[in-house]
Design a protein around this motif. Structure first.
Motif, PDB file in Angstrom:
ATOM      1  N   ILE A  90       0.844  -1.182   0.000  1.00 13.25           N
ATOM      2  CA  ILE A  90       0.000   0.000   0.000  1.00 13.25           C
ATOM      3  C   ILE A  90       0.884   1.239   0.000  1.00 13.25           C
ATOM      4  CG2 ILE A  90      -1.895  -1.121   1.222  1.00 13.25           C
ATOM      5  CD1 ILE A  90      -0.970   0.379   3.752  1.00 13.25           C
ATOM      6  N   LYS A  91       0.265   2.385  -0.216  1.00  9.40           N
ATOM      7  CA  LYS A  91       0.946   3.666  -0.142  1.00  9.40           C
ATOM      8  C   LYS A  91       0.205   4.525   0.869  1.00  9.40           C
ATOM      9  CE  LYS A  91       3.009   7.203  -3.135  1.00  9.40           C
ATOM     10  NZ  LYS A  91       3.130   7.691  -4.522  1.00  9.40           N
ATOM     11  N   PHE A  92       0.928   4.988   1.887  1.00  7.02           N
ATOM     12  CA  PHE A  92       0.301   5.771   2.951  1.00  7.02           C
ATOM     13  C   PHE A  92       1.163   6.982   3.253  1.00  7.02           C
ATOM     14  CE2 PHE A  92      -0.667   6.576   7.526  1.00  7.02           C
ATOM     15  CZ  PHE A  92      -2.026   6.854   7.385  1.00  7.02           C
ATOM     16  N   LEU A  93       0.600   8.178   3.052  1.00  7.33           N
ATOM     17  CA  LEU A  93       1.323   9.434   3.285  1.00  7.33           C
ATOM     18  C   LEU A  93       2.622   9.498   2.479  1.00  7.33           C
ATOM     19  CD1 LEU A  93       0.876   9.735   7.153  1.00  7.33           C
ATOM     20  CD2 LEU A  93      -0.613  10.581   5.334  1.00  7.33           C
ATOM     21  N   GLY A  94       2.584   8.962   1.271  1.00 10.68           N
ATOM     22  CA  GLY A  94       3.757   8.986   0.413  1.00 10.68           C
ATOM     23  C   GLY A  94       4.716   7.842   0.633  1.00 10.68           C
ATOM     24  N   ARG A  95       4.569   7.117   1.742  1.00 15.27           N
ATOM     25  CA  ARG A  95       5.444   5.972   2.018  1.00 15.27           C
ATOM     26  C   ARG A  95       4.894   4.717   1.337  1.00 15.27           C
ATOM     27  NH1 ARG A  95       9.189   9.213   4.686  1.00 15.27           N
ATOM     28  NH2 ARG A  95       8.484   9.858   6.731  1.00 15.27           N
ATOM     29  N   ARG A  96       5.787   3.853   0.975  1.00 12.90           N
ATOM     30  CA  ARG A  96       5.382   2.540   0.487  1.00 12.90           C
ATOM     31  C   ARG A  96       5.555   1.536   1.616  1.00 12.90           C
ATOM     32  NH1 ARG A  96       3.939   2.082  -4.611  1.00 12.90           N
ATOM     33  NH2 ARG A  96       4.575   3.687  -6.120  1.00 12.90           N
ATOM     34  N   ILE A  97       4.511   0.772   1.881  1.00 12.10           N
ATOM     35  CA  ILE A  97       4.501  -0.211   2.961  1.00 12.10           C
ATOM     36  C   ILE A  97       4.140  -1.563   2.365  1.00 12.10           C
ATOM     37  CG2 ILE A  97       3.553  -0.784   5.229  1.00 12.10           C
ATOM     38  CD1 ILE A  97       2.726   2.132   5.515  1.00 12.10           C
ATOM     39  N   GLN A  98       5.016  -2.549   2.593  1.00 17.30           N
ATOM     40  CA  GLN A  98       4.852  -3.856   1.962  1.00 17.30           C
ATOM     41  C   GLN A  98       4.869  -4.959   3.000  1.00 17.30           C
ATOM     42  OE1 GLN A  98       7.986  -4.807  -0.770  1.00 17.30           O
ATOM     43  NE2 GLN A  98       6.987  -6.624  -1.589  1.00 17.30           N
ATOM     44  N   ARG A  99       3.966  -5.909   2.861  1.00 15.95           N
ATOM     45  CA  ARG A  99       3.920  -7.067   3.744  1.00 15.95           C
ATOM     46  C   ARG A  99       4.974  -8.087   3.289  1.00 15.95           C
ATOM     47  NH1 ARG A  99      -0.323  -9.601   6.648  1.00 15.95           N
ATOM     48  NH2 ARG A  99       0.524 -11.443   7.681  1.00 15.95           N
ATOM     49  N   LYS A 100       5.797  -8.542   4.240  1.00 15.78           N
ATOM     50  CA  LYS A 100       6.805  -9.557   3.925  1.00 15.78           C
ATOM     51  C   LYS A 100       6.798 -10.586   5.039  1.00 15.78           C
ATOM     52  CE  LYS A 100      11.674 -10.297   2.770  1.00 15.78           C
ATOM     53  NZ  LYS A 100      12.990  -9.679   2.543  1.00 15.78           N
ATOM     54  N   ASP A 101       6.250 -11.764   4.762  1.00 11.98           N
ATOM     55  CA  ASP A 101       6.083 -12.819   5.771  1.00 11.98           C
ATOM     56  C   ASP A 101       5.315 -12.246   6.965  1.00 11.98           C
ATOM     57  OD1 ASP A 101       7.506 -14.596   4.159  1.00 11.98           O
ATOM     58  OD2 ASP A 101       9.422 -13.932   4.974  1.00 11.98           O
ATOM     59  N   GLN A 102       5.923 -12.283   8.134  1.00 19.19           N
ATOM     60  CA  GLN A 102       5.284 -11.742   9.330  1.00 19.19           C
ATOM     61  C   GLN A 102       5.810 -10.346   9.673  1.00 19.19           C
ATOM     62  OE1 GLN A 102       2.685 -13.271  10.912  1.00 19.19           O
ATOM     63  NE2 GLN A 102       2.852 -14.616   9.131  1.00 19.19           N
ATOM     64  N   GLY A 103       6.418  -9.704   8.700  1.00 19.93           N
ATOM     65  CA  GLY A 103       6.973  -8.379   8.928  1.00 19.93           C
ATOM     66  C   GLY A 103       6.438  -7.360   7.940  1.00 19.93           C
ATOM     67  N   ILE A 104       6.881  -6.126   8.117  1.00 19.68           N
ATOM     68  CA  ILE A 104       6.467  -5.014   7.264  1.00 19.68           C
ATOM     69  C   ILE A 104       7.709  -4.283   6.767  1.00 19.68           C
ATOM     70  CG2 ILE A 104       5.276  -2.794   7.194  1.00 19.68           C
ATOM     71  CD1 ILE A 104       3.338  -5.067   7.358  1.00 19.68           C
ATOM     72  N   LEU A 105       7.794  -4.068   5.458  1.00 21.30           N
ATOM     73  CA  LEU A 105       8.859  -3.267   4.862  1.00 21.30           C
ATOM     74  C   LEU A 105       8.330  -1.861   4.599  1.00 21.30           C
ATOM     75  CD1 LEU A 105      10.471  -5.675   2.225  1.00 21.30           C
ATOM     76  CD2 LEU A 105      11.548  -4.822   4.303  1.00 21.30           C
ATOM     77  N   MET A 106       9.102  -0.853   4.983  1.00 20.50           N
ATOM     78  CA  MET A 106       8.721   0.530   4.738  1.00 20.50           C
ATOM     79  C   MET A 106       9.853   1.227   3.992  1.00 20.50           C
ATOM     80  SD  MET A 106       6.945   1.562   8.388  1.00 20.50           S
ATOM     81  CE  MET A 106       6.332   3.102   7.685  1.00 20.50           C
TER      82      MET A 106
END
Length: 377
Positions: A77-93
């Motif tokens: 997803i894109k939130f406030l200009g940041r890209r946030i990605q689901r990776k396994d049980q974690g989150i990449l920002m």
């Protein structure tokens, strides 16, 4: 303000509690849903079935457009200009690559040579009064680029100290400041594949039934500023084994010793930890929270754990000794960490390449092998 009050009133009707520790966060303790509101952009956390139930109810009150979710591995997803990605049980920002491209274009550095570190570990010693100021056009460009870098600083802990130092020269940047800015941009050019990873190493079914510890490594660089002789405080905050917050901050007073500067760094770490502690407890996410501050200074540790002042610390204002009471009430524990293993070191000074690489993973950065902007060398 009117919109925030209206939004809070409507969510209160839906049985949400607005947190005092963060007025932009709302918690529904029965449905276990958390809403983060940034003006009119919302991020909602919780069980999918409960979120759908809430969505149906909110649609009757607000005009809401759903823009994405992170339910599946690889979703983004894109939130406030940041890209946030689901990776396994974690989150990449990470920041949108186009954001960096604008910086490269403005500085005419699209095809620049990359640098292995955010800044040179050793800088030439020059007379401050002889440093030449940049012209008006370069000054405007400097302010604009540093402003953009400050926005993405929270996603790049490896560059936090350098960005902080650049920001200190916003009023009167010199040619040396501009060179340091370009050095940082060359580093960012070669590390676009670095991404911030939020992934707990401790996983529990119901956090509300557990006591958790916030681990907070701290460090200071005594009299590191050649102009003011002020020190820099650095701090990393880890929750469930993953870094969630950090600071790189110039101290407001001039420390008379390295122990004193380290004490102020401990105080900054404790203050940040207390805020996160209040948030976790108020949101009902955990049963109890204790703070474990780590320092590589035995002297600062001794001052923070003793009661009152001594002959060498009589000049220190009492407000900097608040952590002594926290130690006695078992809210705070202060432990020793080896200086070479202290990740807060990268927030206090310009470090060498081997030091930076040693702490990259601890401060939350990982390399995305699939990033098309990845450095080739």
């Amino acid at each position: 303000r009117e919109w925030q009050d209206h939004f809070a009133d409507e969510l209160e009707k839906m049985e949400f509690n607005r947190l005092k520790s963060d007025g932009n966060v709302y918690v529904h303790k029965h449905l276990h849903i958390i809403i983060l509101a940034y003006v009119d952009d919302l991020m909602i956390f919780g069980e999918l079935s409960h979120i759908k139930q809430l969505d149906d109810r909110m649609q009757k009150t607000f005009l809401i457009k759903r823009t994405g979710d992170l339910n599946d591995d690889g979703s983004e997803i894109k939130f406030l200009g940041r890209r946030i990605q689901r990776k396994d049980q974690g989150i990449l920002m990470y920041e949108d690559p186009e954001y960096y491209d604008e910086i490269f274009n403005e500085l005419n550095m699209t095809h620049c040579k990359e640098s292995p570190t955010p800044a040179a570990a050793t800088t030439p010693i020059t007379d401050i009064n002889e440093e030449e100021l940049v012209d008006a056009e370069q000054h405007s460009l400097y302010r604009r680029i540093v402003g953009k870098l400050q926005w993405q600083r929270l996603l790049r802990p490896d560059a936090a100290f350098t960005i902080k130092e650049l920001a200190r020269d916003l009023n009167a940047p010199t040619t040396q400041s501009f060179k340091r800015l370009k050095h940082l941009v060359r580093y960012l050019k070669g590390t676009l594949h670095y991404k911030l990873l939020l992934q707990p190493k401790l996983v529990m079914e119901s956090m509300k039934d557990y006591d958790v510890t916030l681990v907070i490594p701290t460090d200071a660089n005594w009299a590191g500023c050649p102009k003011s002789r002020k020190s820099t405080s650095g701090m990393l905050l880890e929750y469930l084994g993953t870094p969630i917050h950090f600071i790189s901050r110039t101290q407001s007073v001039i420390a008379q010793s390295s122990a004193e500067s380290e004490l102020y760094a401990i105080g900054s770490g404790v203050a940040e930890g207390l805020h996160v502690r209040s948030f976790l407890l108020e949101a009902g996410l955990v049963r109890n929270v204790t703070l474990e501050v780590q320092t590589d200074s035995s002297s600062a540790k001794s001052i923070a754990k003793q009661y009152g002042t001594s002959r060498k610390t009589r000049h220190i204002q009492l407000r900097y000794l608040f952590m002594q009471d926290l130690v006695r009430t078992d809210v705070l524990k202060i432990t020793k960490i080896d200086g070479t293993q202290n990740p807060a070191d990268v927030f206090t000074k310009f470090v060498k390449l081997d030091v930076l690489r040693r702490h990259l993973q601890r401060i939350g950065l990982v390399i995305d092998d699939h990033d098309e902007h990845r450095q080739l060398t």
